[in-house]
Each structure stands twice: as structure tokens, then as C-alpha cells.
Motif scaffolding. Sequence first.
Motif, short mmCIF file in Angstrom:
data_model
loop_
_atom_site.label_atom_id
_atom_site.label_comp_id
_atom_site.label_asym_id
_atom_site.label_seq_id
_atom_site.Cartn_x
_atom_site.Cartn_y
_atom_site.Cartn_z
N ASP A 63 0.91 -1.10 -0.06
CA ASP A 63 -0.10 -0.17 -0.01
C ASP A 63 1.00 1.30 -0.15
OD1 ASP A 63 -2.09 1.48 -0.06
OD2 ASP A 63 -2.92 0.82 1.82
N PHE A 64 0.28 2.56 -0.26
CA PHE A 64 1.09 3.71 -0.33
C PHE A 64 0.30 4.82 0.00
CE2 PHE A 64 4.51 4.86 -3.36
CZ PHE A 64 4.88 6.36 -3.31
N LEU A 65 0.87 5.50 1.00
CA LEU A 65 0.15 6.65 1.73
C LEU A 65 1.01 7.98 1.52
CD1 LEU A 65 -2.51 7.46 3.04
CD2 LEU A 65 -1.48 6.80 5.04
N ALA A 66 0.52 9.07 0.89
CA ALA A 66 1.35 10.13 0.85
C ALA A 66 1.28 10.95 1.98
CB ALA A 66 1.06 11.03 -0.49
N LYS A 67 2.30 11.82 2.36
CA LYS A 67 2.15 12.80 3.38
C LYS A 67 1.71 13.99 2.84
CE LYS A 67 6.67 11.04 5.51
NZ LYS A 67 8.16 11.19 5.62
N PRO A 68 1.00 14.75 3.66
CA PRO A 68 0.59 14.43 4.99
C PRO A 68 -0.46 13.51 5.00
CG PRO A 68 -0.23 16.48 4.27
CD PRO A 68 0.62 16.23 3.01
#
Length: 228
Positions: free
Chosen positions: A97-102
Amino acid sequence: MRILLIEDEAELAAWLVRALKQSGFVPDHAPDARTAEALLASHEYDAVVLDLRLPDRHGLALLADMRNKGDRTPVLILTAEGSLPDRVRGLNLGADDFLAKPFAVEEVEARLTALVRRNRSGQPALLRCGSLAYDAASRAFTLRGTLLALTPREHAALTALLLRSGMPVGKQTLSGKVFPLDSDVGPSAIELVLHRLRRKLADGDVRITTVRGLGYMLEDASHVPRDE
């Protein structure tokens, strides 16, 4: 649920570790790839949260090495690099999975729970031992149909025991599931957690027994004589 957070931003890492602990996770923190490699080689994790911009190595190189070694631990990438090529490359290298900041910590926790549940898809959604039940979707324990109020450490210990119910779990292995590496606890700390769990399970038909030389075991006491 034991998590390895690989993140070099000290303030962000400290905040996320605190938040994960409050939600019942057991997080360890690695500020660079070298530390992460050592922890992955010596500990078993349910999931990894991986930043890409590490001071000594790119996170995707670390991910590639994990997969080349046959390490299939679910990996959630947390990074400011949110472009489509970055996402595609990370997923192709084996990220789950991939989650960008913020990001919101609630979303991190939800995604981690989903990753671990997906990784354990061979296990039933509802685990049981006697009248003790665990719902993997809600991460809630019930005993005789009544919700059990557990601390994060008690929850982590009971989860580890239930996943191997009927079989002993080594003291060191169980401690590793309950206490982060930076915990200032003594060798008897896990025994105190188990003592509290035994009291909370006293009204049910399950018990935690000590198996000399092997560790601790959760068993359905309705089928064995009470000799303790």
C-alpha cells in the motif's frame, strides 16, 4: 500487532509511535535502513511502515532486498513522493500500500489493520478458543459474548496466544509481541501482563497455562482438568 516504523524524521516518528501505541499496536522505530535491516533480521513483524527518503539508503532499495530475501511482511509506504511513477515503482517492487504525506494517523492505522488482515487471509475472520472469540475486523475480544476490556499490552499478548491456541508460545517471542524494543521493562514484565489476563479470563472456560521450558499456552479449559 507488532509494527516496524522506518522513518528518519524524528518528530514525525515520535508522534506516530505514540499514536500507534495508544491504539494498541506495538511499534519499533528504525531511523535508517541499516537499523531497519538489523531489526528485520532479528524480529518478526506483522507489518512495516516505510519512508522512502532515508539518510543512508533509498527506501525502495530496502524494500527490494526484503522481497529478494523472501520476506513477505506487508509494507505500507509513507512518503512525500506522491507522484504516480513513485507509486507504480513502489508497488511493482512489492509494496502492499502507498500513503502520501501529510496523512491522518487514523488512516495509517486502518490501512495497517487491513494489510495484516489481508496477509492473514488464510485464517478465519473470527478466531475462537472455547468461549473466547476474536473478531479480526474490529480487533475486539469477547468472552461468553461479553466484550473484554483489555489494555494494549493485554490485547497484544492475548492475540499472540490465541493465534497459536493449544500450542506453547515462548516467553521471549511473546514479550516481543507485547513490548517495543525501547520499553524499559524487566524480565518479569510479561508475567505481570499474563497475571492480569488470567484474572480477566477467570469467568470463562479458557485459561493461560505455563508450559515448563516452552512458554505459555492458551487452552480450552472445559476439556482439561483444573489442576492449578
